[in-house]
Scaffold this active site. Structure first.
Site, PDB file in Angstrom:
ATOM      1  N   HIS B  76      21.644 -16.975  -5.997  1.00 33.74           N
ATOM      2  CA  HIS B  76      21.803 -15.512  -5.032  1.00 33.74           C
ATOM      3  C   HIS B  76      22.834 -15.983  -4.291  1.00 33.74           C
ATOM      4  CE1 HIS B  76      22.066 -12.552  -2.132  1.00 33.74           C
ATOM      5  NE2 HIS B  76      21.248 -12.820  -1.838  1.00 33.74           N
ATOM      6  N   ASP B 105      56.497 -11.713  -2.254  1.00 36.78           N
ATOM      7  CA  ASP B 105      55.473 -12.729  -3.131  1.00 36.78           C
ATOM      8  C   ASP B 105      54.710 -13.173  -2.608  1.00 36.78           C
ATOM      9  OD1 ASP B 105      53.270 -13.320  -5.258  1.00 36.78           O
ATOM     10  OD2 ASP B 105      54.587 -11.461  -6.143  1.00 36.78           O
ATOM     11  N   TRP B 145      20.873 -22.868  -1.915  1.00 34.65           N
ATOM     12  CA  TRP B 145      22.266 -22.764  -2.278  1.00 34.65           C
ATOM     13  C   TRP B 145      22.865 -24.004  -1.636  1.00 34.65           C
ATOM     14  CZ3 TRP B 145      26.452 -22.914   1.063  1.00 34.65           C
ATOM     15  CH2 TRP B 145      26.020 -22.055   2.673  1.00 34.65           C
ATOM     16  N   SER B 173      40.390 -24.576  -6.816  1.00 29.74           N
ATOM     17  CA  SER B 173      40.944 -22.642  -6.464  1.00 29.74           C
ATOM     18  C   SER B 173      40.692 -22.536  -5.222  1.00 29.74           C
ATOM     19  CB  SER B 173      39.484 -22.337  -7.546  1.00 29.74           C
ATOM     20  OG  SER B 173      39.586 -20.490  -7.048  1.00 29.74           O
ATOM     21  N   SER B 174      39.565 -23.096  -4.118  1.00 35.35           N
ATOM     22  CA  SER B 174      40.119 -22.475  -2.988  1.00 35.35           C
ATOM     23  C   SER B 174      40.701 -22.977  -2.421  1.00 35.35           C
ATOM     24  CB  SER B 174      38.579 -22.778  -2.023  1.00 35.35           C
ATOM     25  OG  SER B 174      37.753 -21.858  -2.779  1.00 35.35           O
ATOM     26  N   HIS B 257      29.707 -25.755   7.813  1.00 38.34           N
ATOM     27  CA  HIS B 257      29.297 -25.042   8.971  1.00 38.34           C
ATOM     28  C   HIS B 257      30.930 -25.059   9.365  1.00 38.34           C
ATOM     29  CE1 HIS B 257      27.569 -23.124  11.700  1.00 38.34           C
ATOM     30  NE2 HIS B 257      28.849 -22.893  12.865  1.00 38.34           N
ATOM     31  N   GLU B 259      32.968 -23.566   7.086  1.00 36.78           N
ATOM     32  CA  GLU B 259      32.355 -22.904   6.075  1.00 36.78           C
ATOM     33  C   GLU B 259      32.270 -21.569   5.799  1.00 36.78           C
ATOM     34  OE1 GLU B 259      33.293 -22.969   2.218  1.00 36.78           O
ATOM     35  OE2 GLU B 259      32.109 -20.485   2.002  1.00 36.78           O
ATOM     36  N   SER B 272      40.818  -6.614  13.514  1.00 39.49           N
ATOM     37  CA  SER B 272      40.933  -5.716  14.831  1.00 39.49           C
ATOM     38  C   SER B 272      42.865  -5.246  13.747  1.00 39.49           C
ATOM     39  CB  SER B 272      42.241  -7.699  14.529  1.00 39.49           C
ATOM     40  OG  SER B 272      40.854  -8.242  14.751  1.00 39.49           O
ATOM     41  N   HIS B 306      22.896 -28.681  14.277  1.00 40.36           N
ATOM     42  CA  HIS B 306      22.557 -27.522  15.041  1.00 40.36           C
ATOM     43  C   HIS B 306      21.518 -26.194  13.172  1.00 40.36           C
ATOM     44  CE1 HIS B 306      26.146 -24.062  14.257  1.00 40.36           C
ATOM     45  NE2 HIS B 306      25.059 -23.966  13.235  1.00 40.36           N
ATOM     46  N   HIS B 307      21.962 -27.502  11.691  1.00 39.08           N
ATOM     47  CA  HIS B 307      21.490 -26.800  11.277  1.00 39.08           C
ATOM     48  C   HIS B 307      20.196 -28.113  10.601  1.00 39.08           C
ATOM     49  CE1 HIS B 307      24.855 -23.625   9.628  1.00 39.08           C
ATOM     50  NE2 HIS B 307      25.134 -24.741  10.423  1.00 39.08           N
ATOM     51  N   THR B 332      33.387 -16.125  20.560  1.00 41.74           N
ATOM     52  CA  THR B 332      33.504 -14.639  19.768  1.00 41.74           C
ATOM     53  C   THR B 332      33.220 -13.549  20.682  1.00 41.74           C
ATOM     54  OG1 THR B 332      32.069 -16.085  18.551  1.00 41.74           O
ATOM     55  CG2 THR B 332      32.140 -13.868  18.491  1.00 41.74           C
ATOM     56  N   ARG B 454      11.519 -18.940   4.470  1.00 43.93           N
ATOM     57  CA  ARG B 454      12.174 -18.298   3.161  1.00 43.93           C
ATOM     58  C   ARG B 454      11.155 -19.303   2.416  1.00 43.93           C
ATOM     59  NH1 ARG B 454      17.174 -21.593   5.003  1.00 43.93           N
ATOM     60  NH2 ARG B 454      18.316 -20.276   3.601  1.00 43.93           N
TER      61      ARG B 454
END
Lengths: 200, 529
Positions: B76, B105, B145, B173-174, B257, B259, B272, B306-307, B332, B454
């Site tokens: 998921h 294009d 994940w 790809s990215s 992060h 990401e 915006s 921080h993760h 932000t 979780r």
């Protein structure tokens, strides 16, 4: 395919401009791919320099006897663990000791090889809290060298340490932990030598 | 200008049938494929989520085995992050960037084709592992994940290698998509369009593309290390060989992060674009928006740990990462206040895209606030790995990123298809989605604070009520998306004709083109004053 050719006709930029950008960006991609791998040694260096992860230093030799601070008592707790692939038994002979800073102390760990072959092991020490690691000095330790135990052999493994009296007064308890890992290469060499000795 | 474009309109050479899509080098066709791919994955990932929520409807084990539950949460997450949000944003970039900057294009059309067609391969590999798991042929990836070592190295199932190659393909790809975006923006802007005159969506994608190029290779690096650890005897993450499992987390989150911001910066660009249109006012604080986006991108590189507050980091490190993380709230906040100021005293109307945009501003900000709670070190020790974290990142990713994508689709769909979507159904979709998303995710805050972990299929009895509410919300949310699908299909097939400008307050080069937009956007560059 027709769409491609019409794209080419309508695109109003020469390809060379794009090529320069693509080249620079691909270089950045390569650099960042390398950087991912460079993080591996950088991470170790960072921990060595800052001593942030509780890794204790190498053997310390005192020229003069350190000053003993008899006004303080530090409780040292001893822990032992084994990597999952290590077929030994391993435990400290006492679970804790209280020492004055500056006082050399020796305690023993007990290791036993419960497998049916000789095994070489490496003990990796770690100190919690991490800030105490720099003040926890070992003068003798079984972790300085590899340890070999024959099948069924039992061995007392001593460690001599001094807690530096400069240790912050905030810290009254230190935990010393050892994890024994199998040294795969040396164990393998050992097995090969035995095999060739038998063949002779 | 329209006359010029229409003259060329008849010269379009469209291959027909399957070839049009397989060999397409057209930014609109490729954009369409990206968006449909993302939509398909949205339903697959959503179906997995519904099985998870069905299992969590009651305490105890009812529907799936714990081993399969782990595979569900893993897939998921992977599908929603890499298969839904990221391709949807790339699809929007493909459609919009050339039109917004006055280009015919994308700069690298053939690479564009390749970067899309790698994705079905990548997700084919990933989903193949799930199919094999369902057929009883071993486990699909089951380590979450974030694929922490040693769960994914020493203890990973055989299908982990499928997963690794899948991530490699997604990464390629990215990166190609990002190179294309940068080359397009740098080389194909209309004469007179300086960097500080670019639409804000173009700016946010420009910065996102640099983030992608900087961190996707690090992700490729970390899965390569996993691959060699698993198959070629290296010990990057194996303590027994001198490696360090905690280092995995450092390298992963160095990618992870930024990401997170890859998945939200284009959303900022979309909001915006929409808020000024329906406020009938220009965007408040354009340049501060650009600088805020750039600051967020920069800060995203220095907050990764921080993760990992509970890995036993030293206090000095925890304090640094805590303060650096808090700093992100400033740029932000600038953005949120700019959106509110744009609406202030505007002539507001509330069409579906605007409804989604306003919901985004409100709900994303709530996700941001729970982020601030999580970055406080002592508090994080309690929140870590609880449903509070799940609530936090679903507020920023579902009611944040996914809402912005839905807003963007409603906003630009008339331009793409030439037909207005069904406003009544759009509003119905919005209200069902918005209410059910809150019913689904808000109770997770409470069970998380109370300590529900979780990624666990069972839970203590006292969490049952909140979990039942969340599950009801999940099913309403999931099935509401069928309305979205219906609205999109209906709009593609026909409907009231859209004007060129589509919206009364619309601005920008894409709204100077006719609706539907011609196959090649601006064959003659427009003049930007």
């Amino acid at each position: 395919m027709a769409a491609q050719s019409s794209d080419k006709q309508t695109a109003n930029n020469p390809g060379s401009e794009n090529n320069g950008i693509i080249g620079r960006l691909l270089l950045l991609v390569m650099v960042m791919f390398g950087f991912g791998f460079a993080l591996v040694p950088l991470y170790d260096i960072f921990c060595d320099v800052t001593g942030l992860n509780g890794k204790t230093g190498d053997k310390v030799n005192f020229v003069t006897a350190p000053i003993v601070d008899e006004s303080r008592l530090i409780k040292i707790t001893f822990l032992a663990s084994l990597n999952e692939s290590m077929p030994w038994e391993f435990k400290p002979q006492q679970s804790f000791i209280e020492v004055h800073p500056g006082q050399p102390t020796t305690i023993n760990y007990l290791a036993k090889n419960i497998s049916s072959k000789s095994i070489v092991g490496n003990a990796v020490p770690s100190v919690v809290p991490g800030l105490a690691a720099a003040y926890f000095q070992k003068t003798e330790c079984f972790c300085f060298t590899q340890q070999e135990l024959k099948a069924g052999e039992e061995k007392i493994m001593p460690v001599t340490f001094i807690v530096d009296s400069q240790l912050s007064t905030d810290i009254n308890e230190i935990a010393l932990s050892y994890t024994f890992f199998i040294s795969k290469k040396t164990t393998q060499d050992l097995a090969n030598n035995n095999l060739s000795a038998k063949n002779l | 200008m329209n006359a010029v474009v229409e003259e060329h309109h008849d010269h379009d050479h469209k291959p027909t049938g399957l070839g049009r899509w397989l060999f397409s080098t057209n930014h609109k066709d490729i954009g369409t494929m990206y968006l449909w791919f993302s939509f398909t994955m949205f339903f697959i990932g959503g179906a997995l989520a519904l099985v998870i929520r069905a299992e969590l409807f009651q305490p105890g084990l009812q529907i799936v085995e714990p081993e399969f539950f782990n595979q569900l949460t893993t897939l998921h997450g992977l599908i929603m992050v890499f298969g839904v949000i990221m391709p949807a944003f790339v699809g929007l970039a493909n459609w919009q960037l050339p039109m917004m900057i006055g280009a015919p294009d994308m700069a690298l059309p053939r690479m564009n084709n390749w970067s899309f067609w790698l994705l079905p391969g990548a997700f084919g590999l990933l989903l193949a592992s799930l199919v094999m798991s369902l057929m009883g042929m071993g486990s699909a990836p089951n380590f979450g994940w974030t694929f922490y070592a040693p769960l994914s190295t020493t203890y990973g199932p055989d299908s982990t290698d499928y997963f690794i190659f899948s991530v490699h393909l997604m990464g390629i790809s990215s990166v190609m998509g990002a190179i294309n975006v940068i080359a397009t923006i740098m080389n194909l802007r209309a004469p007179g369009m300086t960097y500080m005159k670019m639409p804000i969506f173009v700016w946010t994608w420009f910065i996102t593309a640099y983030l992608l190029i900087a961190v996707m290779p690090v992700l490729a690096g970390v899965v390569t290390m996993m691959l060699t650890d698993r198959n070629f005897g290296t010990s990057f993450f194996d303590a027994a060989g001198g490696g360090d499992p905690v280092m995995f987390q450092h390298v992963f989150w160095f990618f992870g992060h930024p990401e997170v911001y890859i998945m939200i910066l284009p959303a900022f660009g979309i909001i915006s674009s929409i808020v000024p249109t329906f406020s009938r006012k220009p965007l408040f604080g354009y340049s501060s928006m650009v600088y805020a986006t750039a600051s967020i991108a920069f800060l995203s590189f220095i907050v990764w740990a921080h993760h990992m507050f509970t890995t036993g980091m030293p206090v000095a490190g925890e304090l640094f990462f805590m303060y650096a993380t808090m700093l992100i709230a400033i740029p932000t906040g600038v953005k949120v206040f700019n959106w509110i100021s744009t609406m202030w005293r505007g002539a507001l109307t509330f069409e579906t895209p605007m409804l989604f945009a306003i919901a985004f501003i409100f709900l994303f900000t709530m996700g941001g606030f729970t982020g601030l709670m999580l970055c406080i070190v002592p508090a994080d020790f309690q929140y870590h790995d609880t449903y509070f974290v799940v609530a936090h990142f679903h507020y920023v990713l579902v009611t944040g990123a996914a809402f912005s994508i839905m807003a963007a689709v409603y906003f630009w769909l008339p331009k793409w298809t030439g037909n207005m979507y069904d406003e009544k159904l759009g509003k119905l979709h919005f209200w069902l989605t918005c209410i059910s998303a809150n019913v689904l995710f808000f109770p997770m805050h409470f069970v998380g604070l109370a300590g529900m972990p979780r990624r666990i299929p069972d839970y203590a009895l006292q969490f049952a009520e909140f979990n039942q509410i969340a599950t009801v919300g999940a099913f309403v949310f999931g099935f509401s998306q069928l309305i979205f699908l219906y609205v999109v299909i209906k709009c593609v097939k026909g409907g009231e004709k859209a004007t060129d400008k589509v919206w009364e307050g619309a601005h920008g080069l894409e709204f100077d083109l006719p609706s539907p937009a011609p196959f090649h956007s601006y064959t003659t560059p427009p003049e930007v004053k």
